[in-house]
Design a protein around this motif. Structure first.
Motif, PDB file in Angstrom:
ATOM      1  N   HIS A   1     -21.240  41.951  11.864  1.00  9.99           N
ATOM      2  CA  HIS A   1     -21.979  40.748  11.768  1.00  9.99           C
ATOM      3  C   HIS A   1     -22.056  40.287  13.223  1.00  9.99           C
ATOM      4  CE1 HIS A   1     -22.630  41.036   7.585  1.00  9.99           C
ATOM      5  NE2 HIS A   1     -21.230  41.323   7.645  1.00  9.99           N
TER       6      HIS A   1
ATOM      7  N   CYS B   1     -30.239  40.173   8.105  1.00 17.17           N
ATOM      8  CA  CYS B   1     -28.916  40.540   7.333  1.00 17.17           C
ATOM      9  C   CYS B   1     -28.608  39.847   6.146  1.00 17.17           C
ATOM     10  CB  CYS B   1     -27.760  40.768   8.442  1.00 17.17           C
ATOM     11  SG  CYS B   1     -26.020  41.153   7.491  1.00 17.17           S
TER      12      CYS B   1
ATOM     13  N   CYS C   1     -26.134  38.416   5.604  1.00 14.35           N
ATOM     14  CA  CYS C   1     -25.265  37.355   5.603  1.00 14.35           C
ATOM     15  C   CYS C   1     -26.248  36.149   6.296  1.00 14.35           C
ATOM     16  CB  CYS C   1     -24.215  37.606   6.740  1.00 14.35           C
ATOM     17  SG  CYS C   1     -25.054  37.650   8.388  1.00 14.35           S
TER      18      CYS C   1
ATOM     19  N   GLN D   1     -27.797  35.800   9.152  1.00 16.73           N
ATOM     20  CA  GLN D   1     -28.247  35.955  10.455  1.00 16.73           C
ATOM     21  C   GLN D   1     -29.011  37.183  10.668  1.00 16.73           C
ATOM     22  OE1 GLN D   1     -24.191  35.495  12.861  1.00 16.73           O
ATOM     23  NE2 GLN D   1     -24.004  37.353  11.826  1.00 16.73           N
TER      24      GLN D   1
ATOM     25  N   CYS E   1     -27.815  41.840  13.053  1.00 19.26           N
ATOM     26  CA  CYS E   1     -26.496  42.112  12.879  1.00 19.26           C
ATOM     27  C   CYS E   1     -26.098  43.734  12.940  1.00 19.26           C
ATOM     28  CB  CYS E   1     -25.998  41.758  11.544  1.00 19.26           C
ATOM     29  SG  CYS E   1     -25.702  39.802  11.210  1.00 19.26           S
TER      30      CYS E   1
HETATM   31 ZN   LIG Z   1     -24.873  39.830   8.939  1.00 22.20          ZN
END
Ligand SMILES: [Zn+2]
Length: 391
Positions: free
Chosen positions: A231, A241, A243, A245, A248
């Motif tokens: 990440h 992504c 996550c 963000q 990544c």
């Molecule tokens: Zn990520």
């Protein structure tokens, strides 16, 4: 406390250098002969050691040697994967004695999964006359080692999964670890730990993770999450992504990236090999590359370049002696590795005479398990010894 520490030192000597004489232990750890005799006698009674044959002495007398009793107890190692749990039974030298595995439905409740785990582990515990000293569990995600919790694992889609109930049920200490860190444990046990004090083990599979070794110890960071290199951002305003963000590393190296790029080639009818395939799988895409489709090979090369860019940041930031690489994501290593190596040719320290080493390891299942076992054994001979006496 001092007796405790000395016991730990003596056990460590016999584990690492045995068969070894009492005299050599005394020299190595600078303790008096009578103290050593006292500690060794007590540890012999507790079956930590065995006395074997005799060693060679300059003076003709042959001292009895002490050998670590790797069958004093055993440990169990577990790797939790997306829909499968693998188990290994190990002696105290981290040698595998037995293994088993089962599938599980990721949609099942944690209680159901714990019940399955308790049954498998329980069978081993019931069948062995020896004590199980600990259970090491490797799983992806953010792990709280102290509270025995997986705080968050995007791959398993688990949140706040607490293993203390399972520990209570089994009456055996559980040690949790992030899976990439268990590879670092395996390397510290019998791999690159000999050669390098500072290195990074990068695992490339469903995700990209890293175990960071600093001065022969695993570096965990403030909340135990160090090493989430999947990440780090390699593309401003890049792909989203999971996550949350954008840009990544994982979004540019994952199976999904490869699949999306291959589907794009197929849609544009640019790849004769992919065109012929009705449905694309990771295997069939690799097959297309291996049959000489240069455009598909190009996808893997880009994955390698992306990984290389990410790794270069890690190298510049951390200055490791080696990067140890492994995982199923390297199935197309013929295309990926040269691209990684090319990216890593120039980094900030490239002009130093000591060169960064990129080491490929075969990350087969037993390695993860062995790492989890090594983690437990390392813990057992570091801390519980203190606990045993102090309680
Ligand atoms: Zn990520």
């Amino acid at each position: 406390m001092i007796k405790d520490l000395n016991e730990a030192l003596v056990i460590d000597q016999v584990r690492r250098f045995g068969p070894i004489s009492r005299k050599d232990i005394a020299i190595n750890i600078s303790l008096g002969a009578s103290t050593i005799t006292y500690i060794v006698d007590s540890l012999l009674k507790e079956k930590y050691f065995m006395e074997i044959g005799s060693g060679i002495s300059d003076y003709g007398r042959k001292p009895v040697l002490l050998k670590f009793n790797q069958r004093r107890s055993y440990v169990i190692a577990i790797k939790i994967e997306e829909n499968q749990i693998n188990y290994g039974k190990f002696d105290l030298n981290a040698k595998m004695l037995d293994k088993t595995s089962h599938y599980f439905n990721p949609k099942d409740s944690i209680e159901t999964i714990f019940q399955l785990m308790a049954e498998k582990i329980g069978q081993w515990i019931a069948a062995d006359s020896l004590i199980c000293s600990g259970i090491g569990i490797a799983a992806s995600g953010l792990v709280d080692q102290i509270n025995k919790k997986i705080i968050y694992s995007p791959i398993l889609e688990w949140e706040e999964v607490d293993f203390s109930a399972l520990e209570e049920q089994l009456q055996v200490p559980i040690y949790l670890e992030n899976d990439a860190n268990t590879i670092a444990h395996a390397e510290l046990w019998d791999g690159r730990g000999e050669q390098f004090q500072n290195f990074i083990c990068v695992t490339i599979g469903v995700g990209v993770g890293a175990g960071i070794v600093v001065k022969n110890e695993i570096y965990r960071g403030e909340v135990g999450g160090a090493g989430e290199i999947g990440h780090i951002i390699i593309q401003r305003d890049g792909f989203l992504c999971y996550c949350g963000q954008r840009g990544c590393l994982e979004a540019y190296t994952s199976d999904r990236f490869i699949m999306d790029e291959a589907l794009r080639l197929k849609e544009l009818k640019l790849s004769p090999m992919l065109n012929k395939m009705e449905q694309l799988t990771m295997d069939s895409i690799l097959q297309a590359a291996d049959s000489g489709d240069e455009l598909v090979q190009e996808i893997y090369k880009r994955v390698g370049e992306n990984l290389g860019i990410g790794l270069k940041s890690i190298v510049n930031f951390f200055n490791p002696g080696a990067i140890v690489l492994g995982g199923e994501g390297l199935r197309a290593k013929a295309y990926i590795i040269p691209a990684i190596e090319k990216e890593l040719e120039d980094h900030f320290f490239a002009r130093h005479s000591k060169k960064l080493e990129v080491i490929l390891i075969d990350l087969e299942e037993n390695k993860w398990l062995m790492g989890a076992a090594a983690m437990v054994i390392t813990q057992l001979f570091k801390e519980p010894l203190y606990r045993e006496v102090n309680i």
